[in-house]
Every structure is written in structure tokens, then in C-alpha cells.
Design a protein around this motif. Sequence first.
Motif, mmCIF file in Angstrom:
data_model
loop_
_atom_site.group_PDB
_atom_site.id
_atom_site.type_symbol
_atom_site.label_atom_id
_atom_site.label_comp_id
_atom_site.label_asym_id
_atom_site.label_seq_id
_atom_site.Cartn_x
_atom_site.Cartn_y
_atom_site.Cartn_z
ATOM 1 N N PRO A 89 1.017 -1.334 -0.313
ATOM 2 C CA PRO A 89 -0.465 -0.061 0.077
ATOM 3 C C PRO A 89 0.744 1.285 -0.319
ATOM 4 C CG PRO A 89 -1.173 -1.090 1.165
ATOM 5 C CD PRO A 89 0.394 -2.243 0.895
ATOM 6 N N HIS A 90 1.913 0.819 0.947
ATOM 7 C CA HIS A 90 3.022 2.491 0.930
ATOM 8 C C HIS A 90 3.830 2.679 -0.435
ATOM 9 C CE1 HIS A 90 5.748 -0.744 2.216
ATOM 10 N NE2 HIS A 90 6.226 0.132 1.646
ATOM 11 N N GLU A 91 3.453 1.589 -1.388
ATOM 12 C CA GLU A 91 5.048 1.884 -2.681
ATOM 13 C C GLU A 91 3.348 2.508 -4.049
ATOM 14 O OE1 GLU A 91 7.718 -1.513 -2.681
ATOM 15 O OE2 GLU A 91 5.830 -2.745 -2.857
ATOM 16 N N THR A 92 4.397 3.586 -4.566
ATOM 17 C CA THR A 92 3.431 3.735 -5.265
ATOM 18 C C THR A 92 3.491 3.591 -6.809
ATOM 19 O OG1 THR A 92 4.752 6.081 -5.435
ATOM 20 C CG2 THR A 92 3.285 6.328 -4.123
ATOM 21 N N THR A 93 3.465 4.060 -7.948
ATOM 22 C CA THR A 93 3.522 3.892 -9.151
ATOM 23 C C THR A 93 5.038 4.478 -9.184
ATOM 24 O OG1 THR A 93 1.699 3.472 -10.017
ATOM 25 C CG2 THR A 93 2.750 3.577 -11.282
ATOM 26 N N ALA A 94 5.158 5.612 -9.016
ATOM 27 C CA ALA A 94 6.340 6.258 -9.626
ATOM 28 C C ALA A 94 7.716 5.233 -8.204
ATOM 29 C CB ALA A 94 6.459 7.474 -8.495
ATOM 30 N N ASP A 95 7.660 4.198 -7.417
ATOM 31 C CA ASP A 95 8.506 3.904 -6.533
ATOM 32 C C ASP A 95 8.535 2.660 -6.895
ATOM 33 O OD1 ASP A 95 8.243 6.169 -4.039
ATOM 34 O OD2 ASP A 95 6.743 4.635 -2.942
ATOM 35 N N VAL A 97 8.210 1.737 -10.251
ATOM 36 C CA VAL A 97 9.355 2.333 -10.957
ATOM 37 C C VAL A 97 10.734 2.889 -11.451
ATOM 38 C CG1 VAL A 97 9.229 4.406 -13.660
ATOM 39 C CG2 VAL A 97 6.614 3.121 -12.675
ATOM 40 N N ALA A 98 10.662 4.039 -10.094
ATOM 41 C CA ALA A 98 12.392 4.032 -9.675
ATOM 42 C C ALA A 98 12.678 3.249 -9.838
ATOM 43 C CB ALA A 98 12.136 4.859 -8.940
ATOM 44 N N TYR A 99 12.003 2.347 -9.079
ATOM 45 C CA TYR A 99 12.800 0.329 -8.488
ATOM 46 C C TYR A 99 12.933 0.289 -9.534
ATOM 47 C CZ TYR A 99 13.178 -4.499 -6.191
ATOM 48 O OH TYR A 99 13.272 -5.085 -5.948
ATOM 49 N N TYR A 100 12.471 -0.320 -10.553
ATOM 50 C CA TYR A 100 12.078 -1.078 -12.049
ATOM 51 C C TYR A 100 13.654 -0.498 -12.350
ATOM 52 C CZ TYR A 100 11.939 -3.374 -16.153
ATOM 53 O OH TYR A 100 11.723 -4.169 -17.103
ATOM 54 N N ARG A 101 13.826 1.164 -13.332
ATOM 55 C CA ARG A 101 14.879 1.229 -13.343
ATOM 56 C C ARG A 101 15.871 1.418 -12.331
ATOM 57 N NH1 ARG A 101 12.936 4.728 -17.322
ATOM 58 N NH2 ARG A 101 10.544 6.097 -17.178
ATOM 59 N N ARG A 102 16.189 1.217 -11.792
ATOM 60 C CA ARG A 102 17.660 1.545 -10.737
ATOM 61 C C ARG A 102 18.321 -0.152 -11.287
ATOM 62 N NH1 ARG A 102 14.873 3.792 -6.542
ATOM 63 N NH2 ARG A 102 14.417 1.610 -5.300
ATOM 64 N N ALA A 103 16.870 -1.452 -11.025
ATOM 65 C CA ALA A 103 17.640 -2.803 -10.640
ATOM 66 C C ALA A 103 17.599 -2.870 -12.900
ATOM 67 C CB ALA A 103 15.758 -3.989 -10.946
ATOM 68 N N ARG A 104 17.036 -2.423 -13.439
ATOM 69 C CA ARG A 104 17.681 -1.957 -15.715
ATOM 70 C C ARG A 104 18.875 -1.423 -14.986
ATOM 71 N NH1 ARG A 104 13.832 -0.433 -20.241
ATOM 72 N NH2 ARG A 104 15.256 -0.450 -21.690
ATOM 73 N N GLU A 105 19.435 -0.154 -14.261
ATOM 74 C CA GLU A 105 20.945 0.367 -14.199
ATOM 75 C C GLU A 105 21.803 -0.368 -13.828
ATOM 76 O OE1 GLU A 105 20.413 3.718 -12.804
ATOM 77 O OE2 GLU A 105 18.558 4.663 -13.941
ATOM 78 N N ALA A 106 21.393 -1.635 -12.547
ATOM 79 C CA ALA A 106 22.638 -2.229 -12.106
ATOM 80 C C ALA A 106 22.519 -3.730 -13.206
ATOM 81 C CB ALA A 106 21.917 -2.485 -11.001
#
Length: 165
Positions: A89-95, A97-106
Motif C-alpha cells: 500500500p505504501h509503494e506508489t507507481t513512481a516508487d 517504476v524507479a525501483y525497476y529503473r534502478r534494477a535495469r541500470e544495475a
Amino acid sequence: MDGVPYTGGEKENLKSSLDRHRDVVLWKLEGLDEERVRRPMTPSGTNLLGLTKHLASVEYGWFCETFGRESDAVPYEEDDPDADMRAEPHETTADIVAYYRRAREASDRTIDELDLDALGTSWRGVTVSLRWVLLHMIEETARHAGHMDIVRELIDSETGYHRDV
């Protein structure tokens, strides 16, 4: 589809294929509000945001943990094996998406820095090559991008397997 290396080398082609499916994952979230990205569309609760979180976590697991690199994968817990498929519930779409982008960069750093024949140890204790991980993540991402195609169509009738097609 612009940017496809039709005559590129093996690593370039594998990464390009993974990137095309990764882009679809983000595209399927576009234009939807928080309620719709979280809306469970199957009896098991599958939703767009949960699939995105799952794909981020498995990228961290396969590309980072397997090769001894820093990871932010959702920890596996036997009493909650689907934790990475659920947007809290506390995780937003922006959160997420940012997590996905960080994973992708790593993951991209691993891909860029290692040879295809580089070996790592999977979470199951199996020795795997970067080549195998790339192929596996193309399969995994394409599979879930396909799920996202169906979920998105059920939400608002939007269809398409790639932004350019």
C-alpha cells in the motif's frame, strides 16, 4: 523498431531484445492511475504494478546476486513466496517504476562489464553464464510483458505488443 542491431554481435542483440521487452513493461503502465495499475485482473491477483515489481526483483537477483554484485532484490521468504509480485500500500507507481529503473541500470552494468561466458552462481546454487541469464531474462520479461498486454487490455481496452507497432 528503431535501434535494433540487425547485424550486431551476440551480446548487443541479446541486450537489445531484453531492452525492447523492458520498454513494453513501462509502456503498459503509462496513462493509468494508482487504482488501475493495482487492480487485480486474475483470480490470483495479478496486476500491472506487481508484475513490474517482480521483474525488477528478478533482474536484481539474476544479474546482480548471481554475479556477486550489490542487489536490492525482494528477499525470498517461504511464508510469503509471492512478496515480489505484490505492490504494498505504501509503494506508489513512481516508487516501483524507479525501483525497476534502478534494477535495469544495475543489470546493465553487469551486462556491460562481463563477458557472455562469465560464470555466476544462481540462487539455486547452479553455475550459470551471463549468456544464459540474458536468455532467461528475455524469456521472463517477454512472458510477463505478455501478461501485462492482457491485463492492460482488460483494464481499458488498450492493445499492442510494442509502442512502435
